[in-house]
Design a protein around this motif. Structure first.
Motif, PDB file in Angstrom:
ATOM      1  N   ALA A 223      39.398  25.979  15.235  1.00 40.46           N
ATOM      2  CA  ALA A 223      39.234  24.784  13.889  1.00 40.46           C
ATOM      3  C   ALA A 223      39.645  23.157  15.318  1.00 40.46           C
ATOM      4  N   HIS A 224      39.676  23.028  16.263  1.00 39.91           N
ATOM      5  CA  HIS A 224      39.812  22.366  16.975  1.00 39.91           C
ATOM      6  C   HIS A 224      37.858  21.309  17.648  1.00 39.91           C
ATOM      7  N   ASN A 225      38.376  20.352  17.333  1.00 39.88           N
ATOM      8  CA  ASN A 225      36.944  19.044  17.090  1.00 39.88           C
ATOM      9  C   ASN A 225      35.782  19.848  17.918  1.00 39.88           C
ATOM     10  N   PHE A 226      36.374  19.809  19.040  1.00 43.77           N
ATOM     11  CA  PHE A 226      35.438  20.340  20.070  1.00 43.77           C
ATOM     12  C   PHE A 226      34.594  21.470  20.040  1.00 43.77           C
ATOM     13  N   PRO A 227      35.410  22.485  19.865  1.00 41.34           N
ATOM     14  CA  PRO A 227      34.153  23.748  19.608  1.00 41.34           C
ATOM     15  C   PRO A 227      33.598  24.595  18.157  1.00 41.34           C
ATOM     16  N   SER A 229      32.652  21.325  17.118  1.00 45.43           N
ATOM     17  CA  SER A 229      31.722  20.641  16.468  1.00 45.43           C
ATOM     18  C   SER A 229      30.536  19.494  17.936  1.00 45.43           C
ATOM     19  N   SER A 230      31.244  19.744  19.164  1.00 43.34           N
ATOM     20  CA  SER A 230      30.683  19.165  20.130  1.00 43.34           C
ATOM     21  C   SER A 230      29.941  20.049  21.147  1.00 43.34           C
ATOM     22  N   PRO A 231      28.794  21.079  20.978  1.00 46.10           N
ATOM     23  CA  PRO A 231      28.362  20.869  19.684  1.00 46.10           C
ATOM     24  C   PRO A 231      28.755  22.166  18.912  1.00 46.10           C
ATOM     25  N   GLY A 296      35.774  20.433  28.766  1.00 47.50           N
ATOM     26  CA  GLY A 296      36.098  18.282  27.898  1.00 47.50           C
ATOM     27  C   GLY A 296      37.562  18.558  27.749  1.00 47.50           C
ATOM     28  N   GLY A 297      38.737  17.763  27.146  1.00 46.34           N
ATOM     29  CA  GLY A 297      39.489  17.985  26.151  1.00 46.34           C
ATOM     30  C   GLY A 297      40.626  16.547  27.546  1.00 46.34           C
ATOM     31  N   ALA A 298      40.208  17.008  28.290  1.00 49.59           N
ATOM     32  CA  ALA A 298      41.318  16.562  29.393  1.00 49.59           C
ATOM     33  C   ALA A 298      39.942  16.076  30.775  1.00 49.59           C
ATOM     34  N   LYS A 299      40.623  15.082  31.336  1.00 48.72           N
ATOM     35  CA  LYS A 299      39.570  15.289  33.303  1.00 48.72           C
ATOM     36  C   LYS A 299      39.111  15.868  33.699  1.00 48.72           C
ATOM     37  N   LEU A 300      38.465  16.911  33.703  1.00 51.98           N
ATOM     38  CA  LEU A 300      38.035  17.307  35.104  1.00 51.98           C
ATOM     39  C   LEU A 300      37.722  16.911  36.507  1.00 51.98           C
ATOM     40  N   GLN A 318      30.027  17.888  31.124  1.00 49.87           N
ATOM     41  CA  GLN A 318      31.765  17.322  31.190  1.00 49.87           C
ATOM     42  C   GLN A 318      31.388  16.760  29.270  1.00 49.87           C
ATOM     43  N   VAL A 319      32.416  16.966  28.630  1.00 50.52           N
ATOM     44  CA  VAL A 319      32.279  16.576  27.059  1.00 50.52           C
ATOM     45  C   VAL A 319      33.890  15.671  27.115  1.00 50.52           C
ATOM     46  N   PHE A 320      33.801  14.678  26.284  1.00 53.65           N
ATOM     47  CA  PHE A 320      34.442  13.691  26.629  1.00 53.65           C
ATOM     48  C   PHE A 320      34.441  13.397  24.708  1.00 53.65           C
ATOM     49  N   GLY A 321      35.726  13.480  24.236  1.00 52.38           N
ATOM     50  CA  GLY A 321      35.594  12.888  22.731  1.00 52.38           C
ATOM     51  C   GLY A 321      36.535  13.081  22.004  1.00 52.38           C
ATOM     52  N   MET A 322      36.948  12.599  20.344  1.00 55.53           N
ATOM     53  CA  MET A 322      37.681  12.269  20.129  1.00 55.53           C
ATOM     54  C   MET A 322      37.793  13.302  18.611  1.00 55.53           C
ATOM     55  N   ALA A 323      38.741  13.919  17.527  1.00 56.30           N
ATOM     56  CA  ALA A 323      38.398  14.281  16.695  1.00 56.30           C
ATOM     57  C   ALA A 323      38.484  13.298  15.498  1.00 56.30           C
ATOM     58  N   GLU A 324      38.857  12.010  16.007  1.00 56.39           N
ATOM     59  CA  GLU A 324      38.415  10.090  15.341  1.00 56.39           C
ATOM     60  C   GLU A 324      36.538  10.391  15.710  1.00 56.39           C
ATOM     61  N   GLY A 402      43.084   4.601  22.695  1.00 59.45           N
ATOM     62  CA  GLY A 402      44.543   4.252  24.434  1.00 59.45           C
ATOM     63  C   GLY A 402      43.581   5.421  25.089  1.00 59.45           C
ATOM     64  N   ASP A 403      42.368   5.546  25.013  1.00 61.69           N
ATOM     65  CA  ASP A 403      42.217   5.993  26.353  1.00 61.69           C
ATOM     66  C   ASP A 403      41.249   4.336  27.466  1.00 61.69           C
ATOM     67  N   LEU A 404      41.640   4.525  28.795  1.00 62.50           N
ATOM     68  CA  LEU A 404      41.165   3.658  29.606  1.00 62.50           C
ATOM     69  C   LEU A 404      39.931   4.122  30.563  1.00 62.50           C
ATOM     70  N   ALA A 419      46.387   4.427  27.672  1.00 62.19           N
ATOM     71  CA  ALA A 419      46.914   3.692  27.679  1.00 62.19           C
ATOM     72  C   ALA A 419      48.768   4.093  26.725  1.00 62.19           C
ATOM     73  N   LYS A 420      47.973   5.302  25.786  1.00 61.11           N
ATOM     74  CA  LYS A 420      48.170   5.713  24.361  1.00 61.11           C
ATOM     75  C   LYS A 420      50.268   6.808  24.828  1.00 61.11           C
ATOM     76  N   ASP A 421      50.777   6.043  23.772  1.00 56.23           N
ATOM     77  CA  ASP A 421      52.166   7.459  24.127  1.00 56.23           C
ATOM     78  C   ASP A 421      52.024   8.798  23.685  1.00 56.23           C
ATOM     79  N   GLU A 428      45.904  20.349  24.988  1.00 61.26           N
ATOM     80  CA  GLU A 428      46.715  20.034  24.423  1.00 61.26           C
ATOM     81  C   GLU A 428      47.282  18.932  24.653  1.00 61.26           C
ATOM     82  N   LYS A 429      47.509  18.167  23.130  1.00 59.21           N
ATOM     83  CA  LYS A 429      47.842  16.181  23.091  1.00 59.21           C
ATOM     84  C   LYS A 429      49.032  17.000  22.380  1.00 59.21           C
ATOM     85  N   ILE A 430      49.850  15.455  22.373  1.00 65.19           N
ATOM     86  CA  ILE A 430      51.793  15.370  22.518  1.00 65.19           C
ATOM     87  C   ILE A 430      51.875  13.991  22.515  1.00 65.19           C
TER      88      ILE A 430
HETATM   89  C1  J2J Z   1      39.282  12.515  29.903  1.00 66.98           C
HETATM   90  N1  J2J Z   1      39.736  12.895  28.930  1.00 66.98           N
HETATM   91  C2  J2J Z   1      39.433  13.118  27.356  1.00 66.98           C
HETATM   92  C3  J2J Z   1      37.777  14.511  29.037  1.00 66.98           C
HETATM   93  C4  J2J Z   1      39.023  13.998  25.704  1.00 66.98           C
HETATM   94  C5  J2J Z   1      34.721  17.139  21.914  1.00 66.98           C
HETATM   95  C6  J2J Z   1      35.438  17.284  23.212  1.00 66.98           C
HETATM   96  C7  J2J Z   1      36.944  16.701  23.195  1.00 66.98           C
HETATM   97  C8  J2J Z   1      37.586  16.746  22.481  1.00 66.98           C
HETATM   98  C9  J2J Z   1      39.421  16.131  22.253  1.00 66.98           C
HETATM   99  C10 J2J Z   1      37.470  16.367  21.044  1.00 66.98           C
HETATM  100  C11 J2J Z   1      38.534  14.004  28.432  1.00 66.98           C
HETATM  101  N2  J2J Z   1      38.247  13.548  30.323  1.00 66.98           N
HETATM  102  N3  J2J Z   1      36.268  14.661  29.266  1.00 66.98           N
HETATM  103  O1  J2J Z   1      37.367  16.445  19.922  1.00 66.98           O
HETATM  104  O2  J2J Z   1      34.779  16.909  19.616  1.00 66.98           O
HETATM  105  C12 J2J Z   1      40.957  12.532  26.078  1.00 66.98           C
HETATM  106  C13 J2J Z   1      41.343  11.252  25.670  1.00 66.98           C
HETATM  107  C14 J2J Z   1      40.796  11.521  23.843  1.00 66.98           C
HETATM  108  C15 J2J Z   1      41.396  12.076  23.336  1.00 66.98           C
HETATM  109  C16 J2J Z   1      40.610  12.955  22.256  1.00 66.98           C
HETATM  110  C17 J2J Z   1      35.142  16.865  21.215  1.00 66.98           C
HETATM  111  N4  J2J Z   1      38.457  15.186  25.920  1.00 66.98           N
HETATM  112  N5  J2J Z   1      40.478  13.172  26.508  1.00 66.98           N
HETATM  113  O3  J2J Z   1      39.508  16.605  22.853  1.00 66.98           O
HETATM  114  O4  J2J Z   1      40.889  14.646  19.968  1.00 66.98           O
HETATM  115  O5  J2J Z   1      42.458  10.814  25.753  1.00 66.98           O
HETATM  116  O6  J2J Z   1      39.618  15.869  20.910  1.00 66.98           O
HETATM  117  O7  J2J Z   1      40.860   9.697  23.576  1.00 66.98           O
HETATM  118  O8  J2J Z   1      42.082  16.763  20.797  1.00 66.98           O
HETATM  119  O9  J2J Z   1      41.556  13.597  24.379  1.00 66.98           O
HETATM  120  O10 J2J Z   1      41.203  14.101  21.912  1.00 66.98           O
HETATM  121  P1  J2J Z   1      41.314  14.788  20.633  1.00 66.98           P
END
Ligand code: J2J
Length: 528
Positions: A223-227, A229-231, A296-300, A318-324, A402-404, A419-421, A428-430
């Motif tokens: 159910a997490h956005n990465f697995p 939809s990405s793809p 993805g999900g955090a920095k590799l 590498q995949v840098f994504g967000m559920a937004e 919220g990402d730099l 920059a986000k809290d 796993e985001k907290i």
């Molecule tokens: C550094 N930070 C990352 C990365 C996410 C595909 C992949 C990941 C998510 C995901 C996703 C990062 N390096 N490679 O939804 O479709 C951090 C950033 C980002 C936040 C989003 C997808 N990949 N991040 O992780 O909604 O801070 O989505 O803003 O869970 O994870 O988290 P989330």
């Protein structure tokens, strides 16, 4: 507001460009069945379902939900692990036009109650016993907190019924609610439409070179956005490939499945990638079918990225994504330094990325700053969160990630910080504030501030600084146990609790929570 619309001129542009096709999820599922009928769509243990079966089961589940009084537009919180049931339930809700709210298996009564209440869900779908935990035990507390919940279904229940005629749910309305990692007290809900989401899915499948020959191991929670939809599983179904549901991402479970099903692509968070790299050096399993490991999900780290090809024999992506919305990928044919040292570039030519300083002014090209984004699959507002939306988005509709980051001359994003809290505990985001609120509920706690501390394996873990009110002695271990007893996902329990006499004071007067967390992080950095 449930769904903040894109302004008309943007919507027109996205339609004209062919991103938004007016296709509902129900219609997409049908078109996948028409295109790939008897091919195997989903494997779950001994269960193998064809595309036609997935589609037929969606119709039966839709009818079953309708017969139980669930109507189009109704929200249903879905908490299911990686099994074929997920597709029955979610595709059934899609066909009916009901709105899944995607909870994770790790969530407990605190999160589930909140999702049900905030979305005014009429139903909840839970696993039975999963990973030794009986989810049924949470139901009374959730029902008490969320009186809108009329039905609770358990995975494996036969909810199907003889298919009935249903109107197509359409593509531009609210299709489902995804979870935000969150940085404030409670996680936000993210409203996605079929138009925007299916665009990201199709485009992602293309970028990742998926085809009917692709076999995707779904190792992260589906159910997490990465697995998702990405793809992810939806991208694979769009491409006519096969999804293999992996109940647990550990090598002892995943490697035999890769060997048996000849898996070609999978997705992991960085700590799991490290575990796989170590395990692969000692395994007898044949992983030779693997072509791509997405991380993805955090920095590799670049070091870990460099090990993937020699150890696993496959490419790293590498995949840098967000559920937004916004998702960036390194491309499969990128040069080594791009694959290793960047987090990829956006999916769409119409993704707009701005890098700004603290005052909101653009930084010079290549400079580091806050990433803002808008585009054809990035939301314009959270679900029912007017107040939060006023700061989470700029007046012209950019989402503040919220990402730099900095952006290379070739347009690749390098994530440099946050920059986000929020604490990113191995993907796993907290939300700091959510955990602080749980600590503050303890009578002996006067104040609490939760910050990230570096961790070699997880990237970050959590440390809670606590000042006491004088109401009796309490130990860090007791405070951790207290948070655990509040019924929240285990990954949110602070890894460490440090009791201090006083918090650092910055300047005169009351410090903001954000400043306090920053001061504590600085204090930790000086200590180490
Ligand atoms: C550094 N930070 C990352 C990365 C996410 C595909 C992949 C990941 C998510 C995901 C996703 C990062 N390096 N490679 O939804 O479709 C951090 C950033 C980002 C936040 C989003 C997808 N990949 N991040 O992780 O909604 O801070 O989505 O803003 O869970 O994870 O988290 P989330």
């Amino acid at each position: 507001m449930d769904l903040t619309p894109w302004p008309a001129e943007f919507a027109e542009r996205y339609r004209a460009a062919g991103y938004w096709r007016g296709e509902s999820f129900s219609a997409a599922i049908r078109s996948w069945a028409d295109a790939h009928g008897d091919r195997v769509a989903v494997v779950d243990g001994d269960v193998r379902r064809t595309y036609r079966e997935l589609d037929a089961r969606a119709s039966r589940f839709a009818a079953g939900f309708a017969a139980r009084g669930i109507a189009p537009g109704d929200r249903v919180v879905v908490q299911l692990p990686n099994t074929a049931d997920f597709f029955d339930v979610v595709f059934g809700l899609f066909r009916l036009g009901a709105v899944p709210v995607f909870a994770l298996p790790a969530h407990r009564e605190s999160e589930l109650s909140y999702f049900c209440r905030h979305a005014e869900a009429v139903a909840l779908v839970i696993p039975g016993v999963h990973e030794g935990f009986d989810h049924g035990g949470l139901v009374p507390a959730v029902r008490a907190a969320a009186p809108s919940v009329r039905h609770v279904f358990t995975a494996g229940d036969d909810l199907g019924a003889e298919p009935v005629d249903l109107a197509d749910p359409g593509a531009s309305g609210l299709a489902f609610l995804q979870l935000s990692g969150g940085s404030t007290g409670l996680p936000k809900l993210i409203p996605r439409t079929a138009d925007d989401y299916l665009y990201s899915v199709r485009a992602s499948a293309g970028i990742c070179g998926l085809s009917p020959a692709s076999v995707y191991l779904c190792a992260l929670p589906v159910a997490h956005n990465f697995p998702l939809s990405s793809p992810g599983v939806l991208g694979v179904l769009h491409a006519g490939g096969t999804v293999v549901m992996c109940p647990r991402p550990s090598p002892d479970v995943a490697f035999p499945l890769i060997e048996r099903e000849r898996v070609t692509i999978t997705a992991l968070v960085p700590p799991l990638a490290l575990v796989w790299l170590t395990a692969a050096e000692h395994t007898g399993a044949d992983l030779s079918s693997l072509e791509v490991l997405q991380v993805g999900g955090a920095k590799l780290t670049a070091d870990a990225a460099r090990r993937v090809r020699p150890v696993l024999g496959c490419a790293v992506q590498q995949v840098f994504g967000m559920a937004e919305g916004l998702v960036n990928y390194t491309r499969l044919d990128d040069p080594a330094e791009v694959l290793e040292e960047t987090q990829g570039r956006p999916i769409s030519p119409d993704d707009e990325l701005l890098v700004v300083d603290d005052a909101g002014a653009p930084v010079p090209p290549g400079g580091t700053g806050h990433l803002l984004t808008r585009g054809p699959y990035t939301i314009r507002g959270y679900y029912r969160a007017e107040e939060h939306n006023a700061t989470a988005f700029t007046p012209d509709g950019f989402y503040r990630t919220g990402d730099l980051v900095r952006i290379t001359p070739a347009g690749y994003v390098v994530v440099t910080g946050r920059a986000k809290d929020q604490i990113n505990r191995g993907g796993e985001k907290i939300a700091a504030e959510e955990v602080e609120n749980h600590l503050l509920a303890h009578p002996a706690v006067h104040d609490a501030a939760v910050v990230a501390v570096p961790d070699a394996y997880l990237g970050e873990r959590t440390c809670a600084f606590v000042t006491l009110s004088g109401d009796g002695p309490v130990s860090p271990a007791q405070l951790r146990a207290f948070v655990r007893s509040r019924g929240l996902a285990a990954f949110k329990v602070p890894d460490k609790v440090q009791i201090v006499d006083a918090f650092p004071v910055t300047g005169v007067g009351k410090v903001s929570r954000t400043d306090l967390r920053a001061a504590l992080r600085a204090h930790l950095a000086r200590e180490s």
